[in-house]
Write a protein that holds these residues in place. Structure first.
Motif, PDB file in Angstrom:
ATOM      1  N   ARG A   1      -3.584  -5.065  -7.059  1.00 55.76           N
ATOM      2  CA  ARG A   1      -4.228  -6.027  -6.157  1.00 55.76           C
ATOM      3  C   ARG A   1      -3.193  -6.993  -5.572  1.00 55.76           C
ATOM      4  NH1 ARG A   1      -8.719  -7.155 -10.565  1.00 55.76           N
ATOM      5  NH2 ARG A   1      -6.749  -7.150 -11.674  1.00 55.76           N
ATOM      6  N   GLU A   2      -2.175  -7.326  -6.352  1.00 57.11           N
ATOM      7  CA  GLU A   2      -1.108  -8.198  -5.859  1.00 57.11           C
ATOM      8  C   GLU A   2      -0.302  -7.486  -4.776  1.00 57.11           C
ATOM      9  OE1 GLU A   2       3.103 -10.017  -7.381  1.00 57.11           O
ATOM     10  OE2 GLU A   2       1.539  -9.703  -8.865  1.00 57.11           O
ATOM     11  N   LEU A   3      -0.039  -6.199  -4.980  1.00 59.80           N
ATOM     12  CA  LEU A   3       0.705  -5.439  -3.976  1.00 59.80           C
ATOM     13  C   LEU A   3      -0.102  -5.266  -2.699  1.00 59.80           C
ATOM     14  CD1 LEU A   3       2.299  -2.700  -6.230  1.00 59.80           C
ATOM     15  CD2 LEU A   3       3.444  -4.654  -5.175  1.00 59.80           C
ATOM     16  N   ALA A   4      -1.433  -5.179  -2.828  1.00 59.98           N
ATOM     17  CA  ALA A   4      -2.289  -4.991  -1.653  1.00 59.98           C
ATOM     18  C   ALA A   4      -2.418  -6.281  -0.840  1.00 59.98           C
ATOM     19  CB  ALA A   4      -3.675  -4.515  -2.081  1.00 59.98           C
ATOM     20  N   ARG A   5      -2.262  -7.423  -1.504  1.00 67.63           N
ATOM     21  CA  ARG A   5      -2.376  -8.718  -0.816  1.00 67.63           C
ATOM     22  C   ARG A   5      -1.182  -9.598  -1.170  1.00 67.63           C
ATOM     23  NH1 ARG A   5      -7.335  -7.788  -3.040  1.00 67.63           N
ATOM     24  NH2 ARG A   5      -8.908  -7.157  -1.592  1.00 67.63           N
TER      25      ARG A   5
ATOM     26  N   SER B   1       6.687  -0.256  -2.436  1.00 66.95           N
ATOM     27  CA  SER B   1       5.994   0.870  -1.797  1.00 66.95           C
ATOM     28  C   SER B   1       6.959   2.008  -1.500  1.00 66.95           C
ATOM     29  CB  SER B   1       5.283   0.415  -0.518  1.00 66.95           C
ATOM     30  OG  SER B   1       6.202   0.181   0.531  1.00 66.95           O
ATOM     31  N   LYS B   2       8.218   1.688  -1.164  1.00 63.10           N
ATOM     32  CA  LYS B   2       9.215   2.734  -0.918  1.00 63.10           C
ATOM     33  C   LYS B   2       9.546   3.470  -2.212  1.00 63.10           C
ATOM     34  CE  LYS B   2       8.469   2.271   2.569  1.00 63.10           C
ATOM     35  NZ  LYS B   2       7.946   3.206   3.528  1.00 63.10           N
ATOM     36  N   LEU B   3       9.627   2.752  -3.328  1.00 59.42           N
ATOM     37  CA  LEU B   3       9.858   3.388  -4.623  1.00 59.42           C
ATOM     38  C   LEU B   3       8.673   4.273  -4.998  1.00 59.42           C
ATOM     39  CD1 LEU B   3      11.599   3.795  -7.124  1.00 59.42           C
ATOM     40  CD2 LEU B   3      10.529   1.735  -8.090  1.00 59.42           C
TER      41      LEU B   3
END
Length: 73
Positions: A43-47, A60-62
């Motif tokens: 959820r932290e990565l999404a926002r 996201s690249k990893l």
């Protein structure tokens, strides 16, 4: 999920292309001012917060690299 659902429909010799970049190395490489990736709550990565956007991008690249390696396996 999309890739997994499409796999039975691919013809012989078809390829799945996963795009990533050296950004997932963070500042260890000459990929710019990006911090290294850090796995966290999805959820932290999404926002991401404004100051964490570059870290989310590197993460996201990893994730793309891991996805490609697992798909090949």
């Amino acid at each position: 999920l999309l890739t997994r659902e499409l796999m039975p429909h691919l013809v012989a010799g078809a390829r799945v292309v996963v795009v990533s970049s050296g950004t997932h190395f963070g500042t260890l490489r000459r990929s710019g001012p990006f911090p290294g990736p850090r796995w966290g709550d999805p959820r932290e990565l999404a926002r991401p917060r404004p100051e964490s956007g570059q870290r989310a991008y590197a993460t996201s690249k990893l994730a793309n690299v891991y996805f490609g390696r697992e798909l090949a396996r």
